[in-house]
Motif scaffolding. Structure first.
Motif, PDB file in Angstrom:
ATOM      1  N   HIS A  94       0.891  -1.220   0.125  1.00 42.16           N
ATOM      2  CA  HIS A  94      -0.125   0.197   0.159  1.00 42.16           C
ATOM      3  C   HIS A  94       0.743   1.458   0.006  1.00 42.16           C
ATOM      4  O   HIS A  94       0.678   2.093  -0.851  1.00 42.16           O
ATOM      5  N   ALA A  97       2.302   1.488  -3.349  1.00 46.74           N
ATOM      6  CA  ALA A  97       1.355   2.172  -4.368  1.00 46.74           C
ATOM      7  C   ALA A  97       1.074   3.520  -4.317  1.00 46.74           C
ATOM      8  O   ALA A  97       0.740   4.316  -5.193  1.00 46.74           O
ATOM      9  N   SER A  98       1.243   4.123  -3.050  1.00 44.24           N
ATOM     10  CA  SER A  98       0.971   5.436  -2.752  1.00 44.24           C
ATOM     11  C   SER A  98       2.213   6.321  -3.046  1.00 44.24           C
ATOM     12  O   SER A  98       2.133   7.482  -2.799  1.00 44.24           O
ATOM     13  N   GLU A 125       5.454  -1.155  -6.838  1.00 38.71           N
ATOM     14  CA  GLU A 125       4.406  -0.003  -7.130  1.00 38.71           C
ATOM     15  C   GLU A 125       3.407  -0.661  -8.045  1.00 38.71           C
ATOM     16  O   GLU A 125       2.080  -0.651  -7.579  1.00 38.71           O
ATOM     17  N   ASN A 126       3.371  -1.332  -9.044  1.00 39.53           N
ATOM     18  CA  ASN A 126       2.640  -2.193  -9.709  1.00 39.53           C
ATOM     19  C   ASN A 126       1.924  -3.268  -9.179  1.00 39.53           C
ATOM     20  O   ASN A 126       0.646  -3.334  -9.098  1.00 39.53           O
ATOM     21  N   LYS A 129      -0.634  -1.496  -6.828  1.00 36.74           N
ATOM     22  CA  LYS A 129      -1.848  -1.022  -7.329  1.00 36.74           C
ATOM     23  C   LYS A 129      -2.546  -2.049  -7.624  1.00 36.74           C
ATOM     24  O   LYS A 129      -4.035  -1.878  -7.620  1.00 36.74           O
TER      25      LYS A 129
END
Length: 154
Positions: A94, A97-98, A125-126, A129
């Motif tokens: 999380h 992703a942020s 990151e991917n 998300k």
């Protein structure tokens, strides 16, 4: 072996159902070694502890693991450890992703840009998300809110 190698959604669903029923049966029968083995195996199939591209079957494994925690939590005993580790990894994803990949960046008063060309960071990151889009945060909250109903027995 089958769950690891297949891409067929029907076979994945059958494998995950097998995990759920195996965990449930071993949990309710006080077969701790079998229960721990099944929970650990399912947790490994989430790939949350490694840096790999997360596929839809890995995300289904996350959902299944959270579901097992909610439904069969009373009987999981020491098998809670891999589940809580997975939830911790979900929190880490999380952050990725942020755009916050560490506590240092979160606590800095002036944000510094990080290199977006780092393939590991991009993959995290991917993955973050994808997981956030597919795993409802309410499910994670439900794991914790259901623990108030657990007995104190070990």
């Amino acid at each position: 072996q089958v769950l690891e190698s297949t891409t067929n959604d029907t076979i994945i669903a059958l494998c995950l159902s097998g995990f759920v029923y195996s965990i449930r049966l071993s949990s309710h029968s006080d077969m701790s070694l079998a229960r721990n083995t099944f929970v650990n195996s399912l947790a490994k199939f989430t790939t949350l502890g490694s840096i790999k591209h997360m596929k839809s079957k890995n995300i289904e494994c996350i959902r299944t693991l959270l579901s097992v925690a909610i439904i069969d939590g009373e009987h999981l005993g020491e098998s809670w450890s891999p589940i809580l580790q997975c939830i911790s990894q979900l929190g880490r994803l999380h952050l990725f992703a942020s755009g916050l990949d560490s506590e240092d960046q979160f606590l800095e008063s002036t944000p510094q840009s990080t290199s977006t060309s780092d393939p590991t960071r991009e993959m995290e990151e991917n993955n973050g998300k994808a997981v956030l889009a597919a795993v409802n945060e309410v499910l994670i909250d439900k794991v914790f809110s259901s623990t108030v109903n657990l007995s104190a027995r070990g």
